[in-house]
Design an enzyme around this catalytic site. Structure first.
Site, short mmCIF file in Angstrom:
data_model
loop_
_atom_site.label_atom_id
_atom_site.label_comp_id
_atom_site.label_asym_id
_atom_site.label_seq_id
_atom_site.Cartn_x
_atom_site.Cartn_y
_atom_site.Cartn_z
CB ILE A 12 41.44 50.91 107.21
CG1 ILE A 12 41.33 50.57 105.73
CG2 ILE A 12 40.11 50.59 107.92
CD1 ILE A 12 41.11 49.09 105.43
CB THR A 133 41.54 41.31 103.73
OG1 THR A 133 41.35 41.39 102.32
CG2 THR A 133 42.47 40.13 104.01
CG ASP A 134 37.66 40.87 99.90
OD1 ASP A 134 38.88 41.15 99.96
OD2 ASP A 134 36.90 41.40 99.06
CD GLU A 135 43.65 40.89 98.93
OE1 GLU A 135 44.65 40.22 98.57
OE2 GLU A 135 43.66 42.12 99.00
CE1 TYR A 159 47.06 41.87 103.95
CE2 TYR A 159 45.86 41.57 101.90
CZ TYR A 159 45.92 42.06 103.19
OH TYR A 159 44.85 42.73 103.71
CE LYS A 163 44.45 40.97 108.02
NZ LYS A 163 44.53 41.80 109.26
CE LYS A 198 48.19 48.76 99.64
NZ LYS A 198 47.13 48.45 100.61
N GLY A 293 49.90 34.75 90.77
CA GLY A 293 48.78 34.42 91.65
C GLY A 293 47.73 35.50 91.77
#
Length: 356
Positions: A12, A133-135, A159, A163, A198, A293
């Site tokens: 990105i 991130t949306d995570e 991760y 974040k 990825k 998870g």
């Protein structure tokens, strides 16, 4: 603006650098440590531009970062430097805490010192844009729900937890010290120069090499997909027009199950690069045990950035995926050294084996 982009050699980050450099009134300073996912080849098209500069440095080196901010007269920071691969975070969480949490702390500390030394009018114009991130929101039921800017944080992996921690630090520096911050949380990105471990590039390249296409569980997990150049444009919009202290969700409004993504790639390749003997790429799909998870579903409500800043994605998932497949077919000069473990002048070993 004179903009420092951290992690600008990543997927990105390099898209952001290429986008910003198009405007000759910008000067882009790319700060990257060049870990395994950083690749200067992704910046070949702009490396000789008059308004672009690369500096190899670590965001954890606070004194060096402050020196760069002052020497380069930085007016805005876009913070993208991060460890970002969930499978890697499960196997080695320490690196994620070090980069994403400790590194963000040191960057914020350097930025605050730099900002305080600016003239008052320059302080008002300065921005620290933290890209997340949306995570961090955890996951959603398969059948309902959507992430908004007010969704409570509930990270599931090392991760996403790291974040989430960095998001909280950025907000704290804004509230406590007055640093002018903006935040954004994006859905899954895809497109050119995507690191080959990825999902989408992994499937494309495994298919081309007649290797199994591994899919976790039954492939039912859902992600919202955002083309990376659309994301880069959104990030520039948030930086220049976003309200200080606000966060903006950025999504592509393109929910697909992982299996649907893999099958779509197979169908495109059947058209543009058929297998020998009339075989179908879908025959290579292999279901593997699910990872620990594994979040069920992500879905982004990006109505705020559309309404307040006028941004919307220009690429549909179908057109963006077709373009991405074509790009990987035409640019093996970029991905082959990574698949072989040789790039940035170093022998880096095998990629992390993953699945969809």
């Amino acid at each position: 603006m004179r903009i420092l982009v951290t992690g600008g050699a990543g997927f990105i980050g390099s898209a952001v650098c290429r986008h910003l450099v198009k405007d000759p009134s910008n000067f882009v300073i790319n700060l990257d440590k060049l870990t395994y996912a950083g690749n200067l080849a992704s910046l070949r098209s702009i490396e000789n531009s008059h308004n672009y500069k690369f500096i190899k440095a670590d965001i954890c080196d606070e004194s060096r970062v402050l020196q760069i901010l002052q020497q380069e007269r930085v007016e805005a920071i876009m913070h993208l430097a991060a460890e970002s691969h969930v499978d890697r975070s499960i196997d080695g969480p320490a690196a994620f805490v070090q980069t994403n949490v400790v590194g963000t702390y040191h960057l914020l500390s350097a930025a605050l010192t730099h900002w305080r030394l600016l003239a008052e009018e320059n302080q008002a114009q300065f921005r620290f844009h933290h890209v997340s991130t949306d995570e961090v929101f955890g996951d959603l039921p398969f059948e309902s729900g959507i992430f908004t800017e007010e969704t409570p944080y509930a990270p599931s992996s090392p991760y996403s937890a790291s974040k989430a921690a960095s998001d909280h630090l950025v907000r704290a520096w804004g509230e406590t010290y007055g640093l002018p911050v903006v935040l954004s949380n994006c859905s899954n990105n895809y497109g050119p120069f995507h690191f080959p471990e990825k999902l989408i590039p992994l499937v494309i390249l495994n298919a081309l090499e007649e290797k199994p296409l591994p899919v976790y569980g039954k492939g039912e997990n859902v992600r919202d997909w955002l083309q990376v150049e659309d994301h880069a444009q959104a990030l520039a919009t948030v930086l220049t027009r976003g309200t200080v202290g606000e966060s903006y969700n950025i999504g592509g409004n393109a929910e697909r199950t992982n299996l649907q993504v893999v099958e779509a790639i197979c169908d495109i390749l059947d058209q543009v690069r058929p297998r020998a003997g009339g075989k179908k790429y879908r025959d290579l799909i292999t279901f593997v045990p699910d990872r620990p998870g594994h979040d069920r579903r992500y879905a982004i409500d990006s109505s705020k950035i559309r309404r307040e800043l006028g941004w919307a994605p220009s690429e549909s998932f179908e057109s963006g995926l077709a373009r991405t497949v074509d790009w990987f077919l035409e640019n093996d000069w970029w991905w082959r050294p990574i698949r072989e473990g040789t790039y940035n002048g170093n022998r880096l070993g095998k990629l992390k084996e993953g699945a969809a």
